[in-house]
Design an enzyme around this catalytic site. Structure first.
Site, PDB file in Angstrom:
ATOM      1  N   THR A   1      -6.142   5.896 -11.100  1.00 27.73           N
ATOM      2  CA  THR A   1      -6.295   6.468 -12.445  1.00 27.73           C
ATOM      3  C   THR A   1      -7.756   6.668 -12.864  1.00 27.73           C
ATOM      4  OG1 THR A   1      -6.196   4.269 -13.438  1.00 27.73           O
ATOM      5  CG2 THR A   1      -4.108   5.450 -13.215  1.00 27.73           C
TER       6      THR A   1
ATOM      7  N   TRP B   1      -3.718   7.807 -23.408  1.00 29.39           N
ATOM      8  CA  TRP B   1      -4.725   6.967 -24.084  1.00 29.39           C
ATOM      9  C   TRP B   1      -4.271   5.499 -24.100  1.00 29.39           C
ATOM     10  CZ3 TRP B   1      -7.784   9.424 -28.675  1.00 29.39           C
ATOM     11  CH2 TRP B   1      -8.202  10.725 -28.342  1.00 29.39           C
TER      12      TRP B   1
ATOM     13  N   THR C   1       1.170  11.178 -17.013  1.00 24.33           N
ATOM     14  CA  THR C   1       0.028  11.220 -17.923  1.00 24.33           C
ATOM     15  C   THR C   1      -0.074  12.511 -18.730  1.00 24.33           C
ATOM     16  OG1 THR C   1      -2.422  11.274 -17.905  1.00 24.33           O
ATOM     17  CG2 THR C   1      -1.328  12.069 -15.955  1.00 24.33           C
TER      18      THR C   1
ATOM     19  N   ALA D   1      -1.046   3.742  -9.232  1.00 27.16           N
ATOM     20  CA  ALA D   1      -1.701   5.062  -9.186  1.00 27.16           C
ATOM     21  C   ALA D   1      -3.203   4.846  -9.093  1.00 27.16           C
ATOM     22  CB  ALA D   1      -1.379   5.862 -10.447  1.00 27.16           C
TER      23      ALA D   1
ATOM     24  N   TYR E   1      -7.390  14.511 -11.075  1.00 27.47           N
ATOM     25  CA  TYR E   1      -6.461  13.446 -11.463  1.00 27.47           C
ATOM     26  C   TYR E   1      -5.163  14.036 -12.017  1.00 27.47           C
ATOM     27  CZ  TYR E   1      -4.323   9.764 -14.289  1.00 27.47           C
ATOM     28  OH  TYR E   1      -3.420   8.900 -14.852  1.00 27.47           O
TER      29      TYR E   1
ATOM     30  N   ASP F   1       0.876  -1.168   0.000  1.00 23.27           N
ATOM     31  CA  ASP F   1       0.000   0.000   0.000  1.00 23.27           C
ATOM     32  C   ASP F   1       0.913   1.217   0.000  1.00 23.27           C
ATOM     33  OD1 ASP F   1      -1.641   2.133   0.508  1.00 23.27           O
ATOM     34  OD2 ASP F   1      -2.545   1.306   2.333  1.00 23.27           O
TER      35      ASP F   1
ATOM     36  N   LYS G   1      -1.389  13.758 -10.344  1.00 21.98           N
ATOM     37  CA  LYS G   1      -0.252  13.141 -11.041  1.00 21.98           C
ATOM     38  C   LYS G   1       0.897  14.135 -11.202  1.00 21.98           C
ATOM     39  CE  LYS G   1       0.132   9.566 -12.614  1.00 21.98           C
ATOM     40  NZ  LYS G   1       0.791   8.379 -11.992  1.00 21.98           N
TER      41      LYS G   1
END
Length: 282
Positions: A62, A148, A101, A60, A125, A36, A129
């Protein structure tokens, strides 16, 4: 090399483990049940015992829309969890490769984003990140931004499109969000290569070519031997129900750093897409 891979049961993580093993590296693959990342003492223990040369941090949260309604959890996992990994890596002498991302950008640039462009996330999000990116030391660590993402393992848009096509006469997708489809079968071996080469800094790793979700849905149907004209174009504004998280209008990532480093660029996305559709429909 000895590699510790977090998020090893995820879409990318699964292919990272397979690619690393195929390349003859020693792999310690961790999933949420073993590690964790929000538990600092557990991270310190697992990373300390691993004594890995490099940690590929793919774990992550996501779920883009779910992050929007729970910013605290998004930051806890994506920012604080990354800080825990980096802190433990410093003690064990491991480098960190952090998977990030296209959502760190606001999507307003008229041309593809290069690695040095200023991030400006428009969603929780994306912000979480980016906060994760900010935990790394770019002199030694590496940030790999992908976009993507599709692969054989886990949920993704290719599987969604094929499922919808099996039960609906028409499919509706937005034509005003464009990006670079990236396939884990291609991205994973490149990320392993970069990790073992000791590269540092920010890198965009995507398949070549860009399209809209409307164009991508048509491509998927074509690859499956179905009628692409079943796909209908719409706009983000007309989506019902509206998505909670704002998507970047343009999230095409340019692989400027890879070209500069003379690394082989990934194939045009149509090639791995056909390969994946063949596997999923066989």
């Amino acid at each position: 090399m000895k590699l510790l891979i977090t998020g090893a049961a995820g879409q990318l993580g699964t292919d990272l483990v397979l690619s690393a093993q195929k390349s003859g590296h020693q792999v310690i693959a961790t999933i949420h049940a073993d590690l964790d990342i929000t538990d600092k003492s557990q991270v310190d223990r697992v990373v300390g015992e691993a004594k890995a040369d490099a940690i590929i941090h793919a774990a992550a949260w996501t779920a883009v829309d779910a992050c929007e309604s729970d910013p605290q959890r998004a930051m806890s996992v994506n920012r604080d969890g990354t800080a825990n990994i980096v802190s433990a890596a410093r003690k064990s002498g491991s480098r960190v490769i952090y998977i990030s991302t296209d959502y760190v950008f606001d999507g307003t640039k008229p041309t593809p984003y290069i690695e040095s462009d200023l991030p400006n996330p428009q969603s929780v999000y994306g912000a979480s990140k980016l906060a994760g990116e900010q935990q790394l030391d770019l002199m030694t660590d590496q940030i790999v931004r992908i976009s993507w993402v599709c692969g054989e393992h886990g949920a993704n848009m290719v599987k969604t499109i094929l499922r919808l096509a099996a039960t609906n006469p028409t499919l509706t997708f937005v034509d005003d969000q464009i990006g670079s489809p990236t396939f884990t079968s291609d991205a994973a071996p490149m990320i392993i290569e970069m990790a073992t080469a000791g590269l540092a800094g920010i890198w965009h790793v995507t398949n070549q070519g860009s399209t809209s979700w409307f164009g991508f849905a048509r491509d998927v149907l074509t690859c499956a031997g179905l009628d692409a004209d079943r796909v209908i174009a719409t706009t983000t504004k007309l989506l019902q129900p509206a998505r909670p998280a704002k998507r970047p209008t343009n999230s095409v990532l340019d692989n400027a750093q890879m070209r500069k480093a003379n690394l082989a660029l990934l194939d045009d996305y149509h090639i791995p897409l056909q390969r994946l559709v063949d596997v999923l429909t066989s």
